[in-house]
Enzyme design. Structure first.
Site, PDB file in Angstrom:
ATOM      1  N   ASP A  88     -30.529 113.050  19.372  1.00 56.14           N
ATOM      2  CA  ASP A  88     -31.699 113.926  19.274  1.00 56.14           C
ATOM      3  C   ASP A  88     -31.926 114.235  17.805  1.00 56.14           C
ATOM      4  OD1 ASP A  88     -33.810 115.549  19.753  1.00 56.14           O
ATOM      5  OD2 ASP A  88     -32.688 117.119  20.785  1.00 56.14           O
ATOM      6  N   ALA A  89     -32.563 113.279  17.120  1.00 58.89           N
ATOM      7  CA  ALA A  89     -32.716 113.341  15.671  1.00 58.89           C
ATOM      8  C   ALA A  89     -34.149 113.602  15.232  1.00 58.89           C
ATOM      9  CB  ALA A  89     -32.228 112.029  15.048  1.00 58.89           C
ATOM     10  N   LYS A  90     -35.111 113.302  16.116  1.00 57.74           N
ATOM     11  CA  LYS A  90     -36.544 113.514  15.839  1.00 57.74           C
ATOM     12  C   LYS A  90     -36.955 112.894  14.506  1.00 57.74           C
ATOM     13  CE  LYS A  90     -36.567 117.733  18.618  1.00 57.74           C
ATOM     14  NZ  LYS A  90     -35.110 117.776  18.904  1.00 57.74           N
ATOM     15  N   ARG A  91     -36.545 111.653  14.297  1.00 58.38           N
ATOM     16  CA  ARG A  91     -36.867 110.953  13.063  1.00 58.38           C
ATOM     17  C   ARG A  91     -38.275 110.359  13.144  1.00 58.38           C
ATOM     18  NH1 ARG A  91     -32.654 113.479  11.782  1.00 58.38           N
ATOM     19  NH2 ARG A  91     -30.958 112.524  10.609  1.00 58.38           N
TER      20      ARG A  91
END
Length: 273
Positions: free
Chosen positions: A91-94
């Site tokens: 869950d990095a939302k890159r």
């Protein structure tokens, strides 16, 4: 992991639970703090206590980045103890220009071997496509999130006369980049009023659904509105499970909390699938 393999795991476990490993050193049980790696030890015990009840684990990368180099060590060790059949989500939302996204993809897919990564769509196709080049890996695109600020952009009406919201355009356009065998969407459980609109645009894709538990979303409601013929849901719970207790019994209490969710999911699968 293929969509069929994920669905098979859902059927076998009678669960579509994703457990968020949002492990905050400030919230760890006191008795772990003297250990060499208390974050990893906390995660290890949570995983051992709940692995038979969930189909995915989702470490929120911010909780590990904030700890500096040691956080990345804890994260890598955590990944090594997650059973191979369980889906893993970074869950990095890159999301950045192409060559930067290529490096993010390499970090999470090649270096750390996650099955999937959450990606922000704001910069468009060339920021997302680098994550879609590796076979067997998934992009989970932010579409309709649970936070109050989702109203700022996601709920804007388009000016083309068709009454679509911006989040619907994100769903529609991104499906030109990949099929439902590689593309999932984040849809918050607190956005249940719009889940039917999501399913009209993206009937086959899996949805990662945060917001059940501590944020107050309804598991039953999101399941009735969002489930498709292959379940199509990964419902995440983080704090309500992993912080069910702050004592010596934290893993046991986490299992009890996860078991309660799994039992409800089992009933919903029998009724809706």
């Amino acid at each position: 992991m293929t969509r069929e393999q994920l669905f098979e795991q859902i059927l076998n476990k009678k669960s579509y639970l994703c457990i968020g490993l949002d492990t905050d050193p400030l919230k760890l049980p006191q008795h772990l703090l003297d250990l060499e790696d208390p974050v990893f030890e906390f995660n290890r015990q949570i995983i051992e206590a709940t692995a038979d009840l969930c189909v995915a684990y989702k470490p929120n990368i911010a909780f590990y980045e904030a700890q500096g180099p040691q956080g990345w060590v804890s994260l890598q060790k955590t990944l090594q103890v997650i059973p191979k059949e369980i889906f893993t989500i970074a869950d990095a939302k890159r999301g950045d220009i192409g060559n930067t996204s290529e490096l993010y993809a390499r970090a999470f897919f090649e270096n750390m071997d996650f099955d999937s990564v959450t990606v922000a769509p704001y910069m468009g196709a060339d920021s997302v496509k680098p994550f879609l080049t590796q076979a067997g890996k998934w992009v989970i695109l932010l579409a309709l999130t649970s936070n109050a600020g989702s109203q700022d952009f996601q709920m804007l009406r388009l000016e083309d006369g068709n009454e679509e919201y911006l989040f619907e355009q994100v769903l529609r356009t991104s499906q030109e980049w990949a099929t439902a065998d590689q593309l999932m969407f984040v849809v918050g459980a607190t956005q249940s009023d719009y889940v039917q609109r999501v399913r009209q645009v993206a009937p086959d894709n899996f949805l990662l659904v945060p917001g059940v538990g501590a944020q107050g979303g309804s598991l039953e409601e999101i399941s009735r509105l969002g489930m498709n013929r292959q379940c199509g849901l990964l419902v995440n719970s983080s704090r309500a499970i992993i912080y069910a207790s702050s004592g010596y019994d934290f893993a046991e209490r986490a299992r009890e909390a996860a078991f309660a969710v799994q039992r409800e999911m089992e009933k919903l699968l029998e009724e809706l699938l």
